[in-house]
Write a protein that holds these residues in place. Structure first.
Motif, PDB file in Angstrom:
ATOM      1  N   UNK A 153      52.484  73.925  64.916  1.00  0.00           N
ATOM      2  CA  UNK A 153      51.766  72.668  64.688  1.00  0.00           C
ATOM      3  C   UNK A 153      51.419  72.462  63.214  1.00  0.00           C
ATOM      4  N   UNK A 154      50.833  73.472  62.574  1.00  0.00           N
ATOM      5  CA  UNK A 154      50.344  73.272  61.210  1.00  0.00           C
ATOM      6  C   UNK A 154      51.473  72.990  60.228  1.00  0.00           C
ATOM      7  N   UNK A 155      52.572  73.730  60.348  1.00  0.00           N
ATOM      8  CA  UNK A 155      53.699  73.475  59.451  1.00  0.00           C
ATOM      9  C   UNK A 155      54.307  72.112  59.715  1.00  0.00           C
ATOM     10  N   UNK A 156      54.425  71.748  61.005  1.00  0.00           N
ATOM     11  CA  UNK A 156      54.990  70.442  61.347  1.00  0.00           C
ATOM     12  C   UNK A 156      54.119  69.317  60.808  1.00  0.00           C
ATOM     13  N   UNK A 157      52.802  69.434  60.995  1.00  0.00           N
ATOM     14  CA  UNK A 157      51.912  68.383  60.518  1.00  0.00           C
ATOM     15  C   UNK A 157      51.938  68.282  58.996  1.00  0.00           C
ATOM     16  N   UNK A 158      51.946  69.436  58.332  1.00  0.00           N
ATOM     17  CA  UNK A 158      51.985  69.431  56.871  1.00  0.00           C
ATOM     18  C   UNK A 158      53.243  68.748  56.357  1.00  0.00           C
ATOM     19  N   UNK A 159      54.359  69.039  56.979  1.00  0.00           N
ATOM     20  CA  UNK A 159      55.618  68.428  56.556  1.00  0.00           C
ATOM     21  C   UNK A 159      55.575  66.917  56.742  1.00  0.00           C
ATOM     22  N   UNK A 160      55.044  66.496  57.888  1.00  0.00           N
ATOM     23  CA  UNK A 160      55.001  65.065  58.176  1.00  0.00           C
ATOM     24  C   UNK A 160      53.952  64.331  57.337  1.00  0.00           C
ATOM     25  N   UNK A 161      52.807  64.966  57.106  1.00  0.00           N
ATOM     26  CA  UNK A 161      51.682  64.269  56.495  1.00  0.00           C
ATOM     27  C   UNK A 161      51.622  64.383  54.977  1.00  0.00           C
ATOM     28  N   UNK A 162      52.108  65.476  54.418  1.00  0.00           N
ATOM     29  CA  UNK A 162      51.940  65.712  52.991  1.00  0.00           C
ATOM     30  C   UNK A 162      53.144  65.291  52.151  1.00  0.00           C
ATOM     31  N   UNK A 163      54.156  64.766  52.803  1.00  0.00           N
ATOM     32  CA  UNK A 163      55.306  64.255  52.065  1.00  0.00           C
ATOM     33  C   UNK A 163      56.144  65.327  51.405  1.00  0.00           C
ATOM     34  N   UNK A 164      56.131  66.529  51.954  1.00  0.00           N
ATOM     35  CA  UNK A 164      56.874  67.620  51.347  1.00  0.00           C
ATOM     36  C   UNK A 164      58.383  67.452  51.556  1.00  0.00           C
ATOM     37  N   UNK A 165      59.138  67.906  50.592  1.00  0.00           N
ATOM     38  CA  UNK A 165      60.593  67.970  50.720  1.00  0.00           C
ATOM     39  C   UNK A 165      60.956  69.439  50.895  1.00  0.00           C
ATOM     40  N   UNK A 166      61.692  69.744  51.949  1.00  0.00           N
ATOM     41  CA  UNK A 166      62.038  71.129  52.256  1.00  0.00           C
ATOM     42  C   UNK A 166      63.486  71.383  51.864  1.00  0.00           C
ATOM     43  N   UNK A 167      63.690  72.406  51.072  1.00  0.00           N
ATOM     44  CA  UNK A 167      65.031  72.777  50.647  1.00  0.00           C
ATOM     45  C   UNK A 167      65.742  73.608  51.692  1.00  0.00           C
ATOM     46  N   UNK A 168      67.014  73.860  51.454  1.00  0.00           N
ATOM     47  CA  UNK A 168      67.841  74.555  52.433  1.00  0.00           C
ATOM     48  C   UNK A 168      67.328  75.957  52.738  1.00  0.00           C
ATOM     49  N   UNK A 169      66.937  76.704  51.708  1.00  0.00           N
ATOM     50  CA  UNK A 169      66.492  78.079  51.925  1.00  0.00           C
ATOM     51  C   UNK A 169      65.238  78.114  52.796  1.00  0.00           C
ATOM     52  N   UNK A 170      64.280  77.236  52.498  1.00  0.00           N
ATOM     53  CA  UNK A 170      63.052  77.205  53.302  1.00  0.00           C
ATOM     54  C   UNK A 170      63.341  76.742  54.719  1.00  0.00           C
ATOM     55  N   UNK A 171      64.223  75.756  54.861  1.00  0.00           N
ATOM     56  CA  UNK A 171      64.585  75.270  56.192  1.00  0.00           C
ATOM     57  C   UNK A 171      65.208  76.378  57.029  1.00  0.00           C
ATOM     58  N   UNK A 172      65.983  77.225  56.380  1.00  0.00           N
ATOM     59  CA  UNK A 172      66.567  78.357  57.111  1.00  0.00           C
ATOM     60  C   UNK A 172      65.484  79.339  57.528  1.00  0.00           C
TER      61      UNK A 172
END
Length: 248
Positions: A153-172
């Motif tokens: 939940x926390x990572x999902x909300x942070x990604x959706x709410x804080x406008x973060x861009x996730x790179x390939x390495x982190x996505x993996x």
């Protein structure tokens, strides 16, 4: 705009609108839907790859095309009458292996569709973003269910709410991507994944995929998101955000 090729039981659906970063139009949604339905019905098709031409995977919805379709969206008695929701339904209920090959930018639905894929390969320069809240909207494609299941939940909300861009390495690291490769190796990596799953007994693969996800429950979330998305789309906040975007 969607180029379809087939080899050895693997169908590749390639978004081919590189000048617009493969932003999706109603026509492209319809073509993807028809291709998925055809692939599901064809016993010779064992797996499907979704890929893209050019530097970017998908910039989300084409804003101008989307704006032109607002009257239809507002008037629709059933969301399933709309091309985007027919695509989301085909994606939700697709029962064969679905692989994605992602490069460059993946935005909005260019990310949420990946949550429906069984395997994802990405180039080292892949960048994933979910700008829905910034636009005054809710996420779609069942992502409010699928993303917390995947990353919490926390990572999902942070990604959706804080406008973060996730790179390939982190996505993996988060489990959103299976393999990260050099750009020139991306198509080969996705094809190799597809060949491996295509070689498996197809009924066992379909049954296993069915056990891994409750499609009916997921579809109810997709529909619920869609109704709220439509409601919020005509709010002052969303209208202001879209006007600001289109004026750039």
């Amino acid at each position: 705009m969607i180029v379809t090729t087939e080899a050895d039981g693997v169908v590749t659906l390639r978004m081919d609108r590189p000048a617009k970063k493969n932003a999706l139009t109603k026509t492209m949604y319809a073509e993807l839907t028809d291709a998925l339905i055809k692939a599901q019905a064809n016993d010779a098709t064992r797996a499907v790859i979704i890929a893209a031409s050019g530097d970017d995977f998908c910039a989300g919805n084409d804003i101008m095309d989307f704006a032109q379709g607002l009257p239809e969206l507002r008037a629709a008695a059933d969301l399933e009458d709309l091309p985007v929701f027919r695509f989301l339904k085909a994606l939700t209920f697709f029962d064969k292996p679905l692989i994605a090959a992602v490069q460059g930018q993946a935005v909005g639905v260019g990310v949420t569709l990946l949550l429906h894929c069984d395997l994802v390969a990405a180039s080292e320069d892949a960048r994933l973003s979910l700008p829905f809240l910034k636009l005054g909207l809710v996420p779609e494609a069942g992502s409010t269910l699928l993303l917390p299941q995947r990353i919490g939940h926390q990572r999902a909300f942070a990604w959706m709410a804080l406008g973060e861009v996730i790179g390939a390495a982190e996505a993996r690291e988060l489990g959103l991507i299976n393999r990260v490769v050099a750009r020139d190796a991306l198509d080969a990596a996705a094809a190799e994944m597809a060949r491996r799953v295509a070689a498996l007994p197809p009924n066992a693969v379909r049954q296993t995929k069915g056990f891994l996800r409750d499609r009916e429950a997921l579809w109810q979330v997709v529909r619920a998101e869609g109704e709220v998305f439509r409601e919020l789309l005509f709010s002052p906040e969303a209208q202001a955000a879209f006007m600001a975007f289109m004026s750039k």
